[in-house]
Design an enzyme around this catalytic site. Sequence first.
Site, PDB file in Angstrom:
ATOM      1  CE  LYS A   1      21.919  30.959  41.978  1.00  0.00           C
ATOM      2  NZ  LYS A   1      23.145  31.731  42.098  1.00  0.00           N
TER       3      LYS A   1
ATOM      4  CB  SER B   1      24.851  30.965  38.646  1.00  0.00           C
ATOM      5  OG  SER B   1      24.884  31.467  39.807  1.00  0.00           O
TER       6      SER B   1
ATOM      7  CB  SER C   1      25.581  34.719  40.071  1.00  0.00           C
ATOM      8  OG  SER C   1      26.647  33.947  39.233  1.00  0.00           O
TER       9      SER C   1
HETATM   10  N1  GLN Z   1      29.881  33.404  36.424  1.00  0.00           N
HETATM   11  C1  GLN Z   1      30.765  33.527  37.691  1.00  0.00           C
HETATM   12  C2  GLN Z   1      31.365  31.919  37.813  1.00  0.00           C
HETATM   13  O1  GLN Z   1      31.063  30.958  37.055  1.00  0.00           O
HETATM   14  C3  GLN Z   1      29.976  34.037  38.693  1.00  0.00           C
HETATM   15  C4  GLN Z   1      29.152  32.781  39.456  1.00  0.00           C
HETATM   16  C5  GLN Z   1      28.694  33.561  40.437  1.00  0.00           C
HETATM   17  O2  GLN Z   1      28.424  34.610  40.892  1.00  0.00           O
HETATM   18  N2  GLN Z   1      27.982  32.651  41.440  1.00  0.00           N
HETATM   19  O3  GLN Z   1      31.820  31.677  38.799  1.00  0.00           O
END
Ligand code: GLN
Length: 478
Positions: free
Chosen positions: A69, A144, A168
């Site tokens: 990532k 994400s 994410s």
């Molecule tokens: N979707 C969640 C957010 O927008 C989690 C994101 C993540 O785990 N990095 O914060």
Amino acid sequence: MELHRLTILEARNLLEKGEISPSELFGAFLARIEKVDPLIKAYITICEKEIEDIVEKRGKLYGIPIAVKDNICTRSIRTTCGSRILENFIPPYDATVISKLKKEGAVIIGKTNMDEFAMGSSTENSAFFATRNPWDLERVPGGSSGGSAASVAADLCVASLGSDTGGSIRQPASFCGVVGLKPTYGRVSRFGLVAFASSLDQIGPITKDVADCAYLFSIISGFDPLDSTSYPIESEDFTKYLGRGVKNLRVGIPEEYFALGVDREVKEVVLRAVELLSGEGVEVLEVKLPHTEYAIATYYIIASAEASSNLERYDGVKYGFRVGDYRNLDDMYVKTRTFGFGKEVKRRIMMGTFSLATGYYDAYFLRASKIRALIKRDFDEAFRKVDVIITPTAPTTAFKLGEKLEDPLTMYMSDVLTVPSSLAGLPAMNLPCGLDSNNLPVGLQIIAPLFREDLLFTVGYVLESLVPFERKEVPLGV
Ligand code: GLN
């Protein structure tokens, strides 16, 4: 045997016997990326030259192409975090997880697309482009870590690393039909991970099966003096927990996770998997996690507050993007951050700054921290009765591109089942367990007590052999 279909353990076997060479394997993936990635768009950067660094080395990941990532720092490889503000950032050092991968002979094949600064649930918040779900190109891969999940699902790498702050790793793994683990907070070093919400962020593996997940986790976990929140516990070989029996294990089903907003088909597929598990002598019990309904509000206050502080460093001075045209220092800061950050990141910075401001701190951040303690306590209570908890990973299967983009609250709701365990620091894993009527993967989440990843692997491995799920061959007509 098509090389791109191999798991880590299968590839390793062939490499060890000398039946394939690292460059042959790497070449097969590069060729596949060239053909398939224009449709999926999982990668921001493809590292064509990386293979040259490893060929002499031996190790547990010798010659295995791994995708990473783009918020995990890789020395001499651009690390954008999905943001304009870091578009040309080339880290002078490796994150600890990257040093560990390299030490075992892994090849970094590319850096994967993500929501900007890991804020999002669909990868549509990337400053560069959206990634598509390999099961249906009209749909999002989740987020994400959408690029990391899609690259594994579409066989554009053998395995990948993602990061998980509130879901994410697990939610995109669920949308793409792959295995994804969010480790116990403190178990994998955060050194070199671009910080979003430091009390929640964890790096974890995304893989084609549970065995690979245990294998990769054994390599990346363990104490790191470079991360002050790293827990002083060494790694171990987690593959030894694969193949252990589950008889008499107690599995908890929290009714709150099967309630409002969770799609009927998702519920059914997950409950069918639990039934299969009870056929193996597992005891299934109901548990209560009553503060679940406050988890989303709590998470978005805490995560945004931490983000607003962590993102202060992007001011155009030391590194990253700086606007060319400004009148004075203040003007430079303002313009750099205005052009450098996208809409969602700015929204979080504003929410976070607000919740920390004098006069609002008690009502928001402090109160959220108290509710976080109650959410933790719910889990402590539940784990007195059961060994692991099983829930759906996400309320729905993959949604359509654009469907939730204009409505941040609906987007935030897709994390409703993953944020509680994040707030409690617990390890949790996504496992694909079937398909819905649109032929999209449904994922279940196994949550274990702190530092009990072993249970996730034991239960996940058994479940994987029982559920009606086959990884999709994604030829996509090419
Ligand atoms: N979707 C969640 C957010 O927008 C989690 C994101 C993540 O785990 N990095 O914060």
